[in-house]
Design an enzyme around this catalytic site. Structure first.
Site, PDB file in Angstrom:
ATOM      1  N   GLU A 114       0.878  -1.227   0.157  1.00 40.60           N
ATOM      2  CA  GLU A 114      -0.100  -0.017   0.042  1.00 40.60           C
ATOM      3  C   GLU A 114       0.816   1.311   0.091  1.00 40.60           C
ATOM      4  OE1 GLU A 114      -2.946  -0.343   2.938  1.00 40.60           O
ATOM      5  OE2 GLU A 114      -3.494  -2.514   2.421  1.00 40.60           O
ATOM      6  N   GLU A 154      -5.303 -10.694  -1.469  1.00 38.74           N
ATOM      7  CA  GLU A 154      -6.273 -10.725  -0.136  1.00 38.74           C
ATOM      8  C   GLU A 154      -7.544 -10.851  -0.616  1.00 38.74           C
ATOM      9  OE1 GLU A 154      -4.911  -7.251   2.032  1.00 38.74           O
ATOM     10  OE2 GLU A 154      -2.885  -7.746   1.538  1.00 38.74           O
TER      11      GLU A 154
HETATM   12  O1  9MR Z   1      -6.727  -8.625   8.516  1.00 41.92           O
HETATM   13  C1  9MR Z   1      -5.784  -7.640   9.123  1.00 41.92           C
HETATM   14  C2  9MR Z   1      -6.097  -7.342  10.557  1.00 41.92           C
HETATM   15  O2  9MR Z   1      -6.365  -8.267  11.288  1.00 41.92           O
HETATM   16  C3  9MR Z   1      -5.154  -6.404  11.179  1.00 41.92           C
HETATM   17  O3  9MR Z   1      -5.661  -5.717  12.237  1.00 41.92           O
HETATM   18  C4  9MR Z   1      -4.857  -5.302  10.380  1.00 41.92           C
HETATM   19  C5  9MR Z   1      -3.768  -4.416  10.740  1.00 41.92           C
HETATM   20  O4  9MR Z   1      -2.585  -4.943  10.747  1.00 41.92           O
HETATM   21  O5  9MR Z   1      -4.492  -5.569   8.972  1.00 41.92           O
HETATM   22  C6  9MR Z   1      -5.424  -6.483   8.202  1.00 41.92           C
HETATM   23  O6  9MR Z   1      -4.924  -6.912   7.111  1.00 41.92           O
HETATM   24  C7  9MR Z   1      -4.946  -5.984   5.997  1.00 41.92           C
HETATM   25  C8  9MR Z   1      -3.659  -6.270   5.085  1.00 41.92           C
HETATM   26  O7  9MR Z   1      -2.132  -6.490   6.123  1.00 41.92           O
HETATM   27  C9  9MR Z   1      -3.076  -5.163   4.132  1.00 41.92           C
HETATM   28  N1  9MR Z   1      -4.286  -5.035   3.337  1.00 41.92           N
HETATM   29  C10 9MR Z   1      -5.488  -4.682   4.159  1.00 41.92           C
HETATM   30  C11 9MR Z   1      -5.964  -5.865   5.190  1.00 41.92           C
HETATM   31  C12 9MR Z   1      -7.312  -5.370   5.779  1.00 41.92           C
HETATM   32  O8  9MR Z   1      -7.095  -4.350   6.545  1.00 41.92           O
END
Ligand code: 9MR
Length: 362
Positions: free
Chosen positions: A158, A273
């Site tokens: 990102e 994802e």
């Molecule tokens: O699913 C993830 C959640 O459990 C975490 O709290 C969060 C922050 O670390 O990240 C979520 O995963 C994200 C991923 O790492 C990057 N793309 C968006 C995902 C959803 O927010």
């Protein structure tokens, strides 16, 4: 309400289907995706959340049964690994890596650089020298530890601005503020130096919706790839997160042109994802499941016919656990249904769609 007839998943592909699919005319794209999937199997996997992994044996069984690829969902993020500045904590990541290795599953590492999920000390960094030193050291230690075990890394996550404006392509993060756009190069160069055999990926979201912001985001991704390649810095893939909003259409043509343009730069894509945000759909579960399967099918068919992705990874497996419950709650308080298995681990229509592409059926 008159519901549409359920899509057919198991009927043989007729010549008419093939013609319609070729013309992009098959409603929901289910038949078309079947045709595309018959070309070659694509490794399928899921992100795995450590707390759930430890507590729920059915979750572990599902990961084992369905996945060719495992992605530690949060345990390779700075917040988990670098809570203390002086000490790396590999406990969660090691557990998931050992599980995957024990099952003969491949691993994706997520993510070496991200502007979020940082410990407080990292958010408080103030100088260019400090940020560069910490970033390089982090990548050296983490990539070296899992060398030969984690085959693919989301090197940066990102980094593209959500709604880019001309001349401002990069997302505002601590890395961008302290290192400028060069943070992407530093990350890729370091990862390549430490594990020259690893697949190195730039991971980002929303490459699929039909709007000007997305057109700009795709162009920025292409520019970043070209810039790295021109400098001789390896990049092997673009990770397309594919958190698909059920209420938004998919720009299949734009998505395909993007995947093809990346192919010309000798860069593959992977779907990293995948899930469906169903907060705006009607409450009826069967209606939501059909819509989600159809959307996933349209998306995967578009990508796969342009150039097969290296992997298809969902962000979790079962509706029992998903970030979407908290981030996109439904007004009617019904539980979201974003993933291929329902909350009781029963496969949904989305799993049938994924099965068209998978290496082996679960
Ligand atoms: O699913 C993830 C959640 O459990 C975490 O709290 C969060 C922050 O670390 O990240 C979520 O995963 C994200 C991923 O790492 C990057 N793309 C968006 C995902 C959803 O927010």
């Amino acid at each position: 309400m008159n519901e549409p007839a359920p899509p057919r998943y198991d009927a043989p592909l007729t010549r008419r289907d093939a013609l319609l699919a070729g013309a992009g005319l098959v409603a929901a794209g289910l038949t078309a995706s079947r045709a595309a999937a018959q070309r070659a199997p694509i490794p399928f996997g899921s992100a795995a959340q450590i707390e759930t992994f430890r507590e729920d044996p059915l979750y572990r069984d599902a990961l084992k049964r369905y996945c060719d690829v495992i992605v530690p969902m949060n345990d390779l993020k700075w917040e988990a690994l670098r809570h203390d500045r002086s000490r790396f904590d590999f406990s969660g990541a090691d557990e998931l890596v050992a599980f995957a290795q024990g099952n003969g599953q491949a691993l994706r590492g997520h993510a070496l650089l991200w502007g979020e999920a940082l410990p407080p000390w990292a958010k408080a960094m103030t100088s260019r020298a400090e940020a560069e030193r910490e970033l390089i050291r982090h990548i050296e230690v983490v990539v070296d530890r899992y060398k030969g075990r984690i085959a693919t890394w989301d090197v940066v996550n990102e980094v593209i601005k959500f709604e880019p404006t001309p001349g401002e392509p990069m997302r505002d993060t601590i890395w961008q503020r302290l290192l400028g756009p060069e943070h992407v190069e530093i990350a890729f160069r370091t990862a390549a130096r430490v594990d020259p055999k690893a697949r190195l990926v730039l991971n980002d979201f929303n490459f699929e919706e039909p709007n000007a912001g997305v057109v700009a985001r795709r162009q920025i991704a292409l520019d970043l790839v070209r810039r790295l390649k021109d400098k001789g810095i390896p990049i092997h893939g673009i990770g397309m997160q594919a958190h698909l909003y059920a209420e938004n259409p998919i720009d299949t043509h734009g998505l395909q042109l993007f995947v093809e343009a990346l192919g010309k730069l000798e860069v593959d894509v992977e779907v990293t994802e995948l899930d469906v945000i169903d907060w705006k759909l009607p409450a009826d579960a069967a209606t939501r499941d059909r819509a989600a399967a159809s959307l996933v099918s349209t998306y995967l068919n578009a990508v796969t016919t342009a150039r097969p992705p290296r992997a298809i990874v969902t962000w979790g497996l079962s509706d029992r656990y998903s970030w979407i419950h908290e981030t996109f709650p439904r007004r009617d308080t019904a539980k979201a249904r974003p993933l291929p298995l329902d909350a009781d681990y029963k496969p949904k229509l989305m799993m049938n769609v994924l099965n068209r592409y998978r290496r082996s059926a679960g």
